[in-house]
Write a protein that holds these residues in place. Structure first.
Motif, mmCIF file in Angstrom:
data_model
loop_
_atom_site.group_PDB
_atom_site.id
_atom_site.type_symbol
_atom_site.label_atom_id
_atom_site.label_comp_id
_atom_site.label_asym_id
_atom_site.label_seq_id
_atom_site.Cartn_x
_atom_site.Cartn_y
_atom_site.Cartn_z
ATOM 1 N N GLY A 31 0.777 -1.230 0.000
ATOM 2 C CA GLY A 31 0.000 0.000 0.000
ATOM 3 C C GLY A 31 0.810 1.283 0.000
ATOM 4 O O GLY A 31 0.249 2.364 0.194
ATOM 5 N N TYR A 32 2.115 1.189 -0.239
ATOM 6 C CA TYR A 32 2.928 2.410 -0.264
ATOM 7 C C TYR A 32 2.704 3.191 -1.558
ATOM 8 O O TYR A 32 2.443 2.602 -2.619
ATOM 9 N N ASN A 33 2.826 4.496 -1.467
ATOM 10 C CA ASN A 33 2.617 5.376 -2.612
ATOM 11 C C ASN A 33 3.926 5.505 -3.389
ATOM 12 O O ASN A 33 4.793 6.304 -3.041
ATOM 13 N N VAL A 34 4.058 4.710 -4.425
ATOM 14 C CA VAL A 34 5.265 4.744 -5.263
ATOM 15 C C VAL A 34 5.099 5.876 -6.275
ATOM 16 O O VAL A 34 4.377 5.746 -7.262
ATOM 17 N N VAL A 35 5.764 7.002 -6.008
ATOM 18 C CA VAL A 35 5.553 8.190 -6.842
ATOM 19 C C VAL A 35 6.335 8.147 -8.146
ATOM 20 O O VAL A 35 6.050 8.914 -9.073
ATOM 21 N N GLY A 36 7.318 7.258 -8.225
ATOM 22 C CA GLY A 36 8.081 7.169 -9.469
ATOM 23 C C GLY A 36 8.913 5.902 -9.510
ATOM 24 O O GLY A 36 9.312 5.368 -8.475
ATOM 25 N N VAL A 37 9.149 5.405 -10.714
ATOM 26 C CA VAL A 37 9.997 4.236 -10.930
ATOM 27 C C VAL A 37 11.099 4.639 -11.915
ATOM 28 O O VAL A 37 10.811 5.077 -13.029
ATOM 29 N N ILE A 38 12.349 4.514 -11.476
ATOM 30 C CA ILE A 38 13.489 4.861 -12.331
ATOM 31 C C ILE A 38 14.149 3.569 -12.769
ATOM 32 O O ILE A 38 14.496 2.717 -11.936
ATOM 33 N N THR A 39 14.310 3.397 -14.077
ATOM 34 C CA THR A 39 14.877 2.164 -14.609
ATOM 35 C C THR A 39 15.720 2.476 -15.843
ATOM 36 O O THR A 39 15.783 3.624 -16.300
ATOM 37 N N ALA A 40 16.370 1.445 -16.378
ATOM 38 C CA ALA A 40 17.263 1.636 -17.528
ATOM 39 C C ALA A 40 16.471 1.971 -18.787
ATOM 40 O O ALA A 40 15.321 1.541 -18.944
ATOM 41 N N PRO A 41 17.077 2.714 -19.709
ATOM 42 C CA PRO A 41 16.426 2.990 -20.993
ATOM 43 C C PRO A 41 16.181 1.699 -21.762
ATOM 44 O O PRO A 41 16.889 0.702 -21.554
ATOM 45 N N ASP A 42 15.176 1.697 -22.625
ATOM 46 C CA ASP A 42 14.918 0.538 -23.479
ATOM 47 C C ASP A 42 16.154 0.263 -24.332
ATOM 48 O O ASP A 42 16.814 1.189 -24.812
ATOM 49 N N LYS A 43 16.451 -1.048 -24.501
ATOM 50 C CA LYS A 43 17.662 -1.417 -25.252
ATOM 51 C C LYS A 43 17.338 -2.431 -26.337
ATOM 52 O O LYS A 43 16.456 -3.278 -26.161
ATOM 53 N N PRO A 44 18.067 -2.371 -27.469
ATOM 54 C CA PRO A 44 17.863 -3.366 -28.525
ATOM 55 C C PRO A 44 18.275 -4.746 -28.029
ATOM 56 O O PRO A 44 19.294 -4.894 -27.356
ATOM 57 N N ALA A 45 17.477 -5.755 -28.354
ATOM 58 C CA ALA A 45 17.794 -7.118 -27.938
ATOM 59 C C ALA A 45 17.223 -8.112 -28.932
ATOM 60 O O ALA A 45 16.290 -7.808 -29.668
ATOM 61 N N GLY A 46 17.795 -9.320 -28.934
ATOM 62 C CA GLY A 46 17.309 -10.374 -29.821
ATOM 63 C C GLY A 46 17.838 -10.239 -31.231
ATOM 64 O O GLY A 46 18.562 -9.301 -31.571
ATOM 65 N N ARG A 47 17.461 -11.182 -32.068
ATOM 66 C CA ARG A 47 17.955 -11.200 -33.453
ATOM 67 C C ARG A 47 17.509 -9.982 -34.243
ATOM 68 O O ARG A 47 18.239 -9.466 -35.069
ATOM 69 N N GLY A 48 16.303 -9.527 -33.964
ATOM 70 C CA GLY A 48 15.805 -8.357 -34.696
ATOM 71 C C GLY A 48 16.216 -7.043 -34.076
ATOM 72 O O GLY A 48 15.847 -5.982 -34.585
ATOM 73 N N MET A 49 16.979 -7.108 -32.964
ATOM 74 C CA MET A 49 17.430 -5.912 -32.249
ATOM 75 C C MET A 49 16.248 -4.973 -31.968
ATOM 76 O O MET A 49 16.344 -3.759 -32.096
#
Length: 325
Positions: A18-36
């Protein structure tokens, strides 16, 4: 603040509590897999599904990001499997920044605490919550919880148990900070290359462990050379290396000129050296049907699950079905 699946369990625990998570900071989207194709982090996927505000800074010292972070007006920041934070970030909230670390600090400070605990044959490990400060993994301890490591348990299996234990310990930590019942405890002092936690006043089963003296172990990043199996070592050392690097990045050797990763093994300790039976170190023997084992200095390591270069991961029975000596 977090990126991989390990961090999702902690974020979910905070949301469910029940905590108020005001923001989530994470890594930028990155190319992955065969199709990048651009791929979102596990933490971002969870945050989006739950309608949480997401920030994905390339650089944590970027003035635009810092301004956005200030605007969130967070009382407390939580870091789980993220990257090193500049002081401008970790010192921002009035209640500070808490890190969830996968070891019983001060043991196994560094990037790969789960792997190294298993590689070193530890019988137990645990989770620590602590306040961030300048030097990495050295801040004052809030809570700790230990749990055993099974003799044949892999780093991946320890990881999966630890993320849930750590998530619940984090909720207890936030509750303790919120109601003012937690006392921060400094990490150990070093004396003649050994560490001592001391015996601080504790409350409950989640406080730092009692006095203990042993060499301080580190958890440096895993490099390719770390993953190469040396069969001149003991059965125990080779088995622990294999399970400590499973499922990623995987301990390896060469077989018929190809790279072979070994993910699961079992030990066979012999009374004498295999060489006395006509086998030299780093040689193997098999019946072609049920077992395939490498000779070590004091016995054999049986391969139970492997992946040969260019092939899929498979059980030893499936490998031997197609194996020709």
């Amino acid at each position: 603040m977090g990126t991989p699946e390990f961090a999702v369990a902690s974020l979910d625990a905070l949301v469910q509590a029940g905590y108020n998570v005001v923001g989530v900071i994470t890594a930028p989207d990155k190319p992955a897999g065969r199709g990048m194709k651009l791929t979102e982090s596990a933490v971002k996927k969870y945050a989006v599904q739950h309608g949480l505000h997401v920030l994905q800074p390339e650089k944590l010292k970027n003035p635009v990001f810092l301004k956005e972070l200030i605007a969130l007006r967070a009382d407390l920041q939580i870091v789980v499997a993220f990257r090193m934070l500049p002081e401008a970030v970790w010192n921002m909230p009035k209640m500070g920044t808490v890190n969830v670390h996968g070891s019983l600090l001060p043991q196994y400070r560094g990037a790969a605490p789960i792997n190294w605990a298993v590689i070193n044959g530890e019988k137990e490990t645990g989770v620590t919550t602590f306040k961030l400060k300048h030097e990495i993994d050295t801040g004052d301890i809030l809570l700790q919880e230990s749990f055993p490591i099974g003799e044949d348990e892999t780093a991946g299996e320890v990881h999966d148990r630890m993320k849930e234990i750590g998530a619940q310990l984090l909720v207890k930590t936030v509750e303790g900070l919120e109601n003012g019942t937690l006392q921060e405890k400094p990490q150990s002092s070093m004396v003649n290359g050994e560490w001592s936690m001391g015996n601080p006043e504790t409350s409950g089963t989640h406080s730092p462990l009692t006095t203990h003296h042993s060499p301080l172990q580190h958890a440096s990043k895993i490099f390719t050379e770390t993953c190469k199996i040396d069969f001149t070592k003991t059965v125990e050392e080779v088995h622990d290396l294999i399970r400590g690097l499973s499922p990623f990045p995987g301990a390896f050797t060469t077989f018929n000129g190809k790279l072979m990763k070994i993910y699961k093994s079992k030990k066979e300790v012999t009374a004498g050296r295999p060489a006395e039976s006509g086998l030299t170190d780093n040689s193997f023997t098999t019946d072609g049907k049920t077992y395939f084992k490498f000779a070590c200095s004091n016995g054999f390591v049986h391969v139970l699950e492997l992946q040969l270069e260019g092939k899929k991961r498979m059980l030893i029975e499936d490998f031997l079905r197609g194996y020709r000596s």
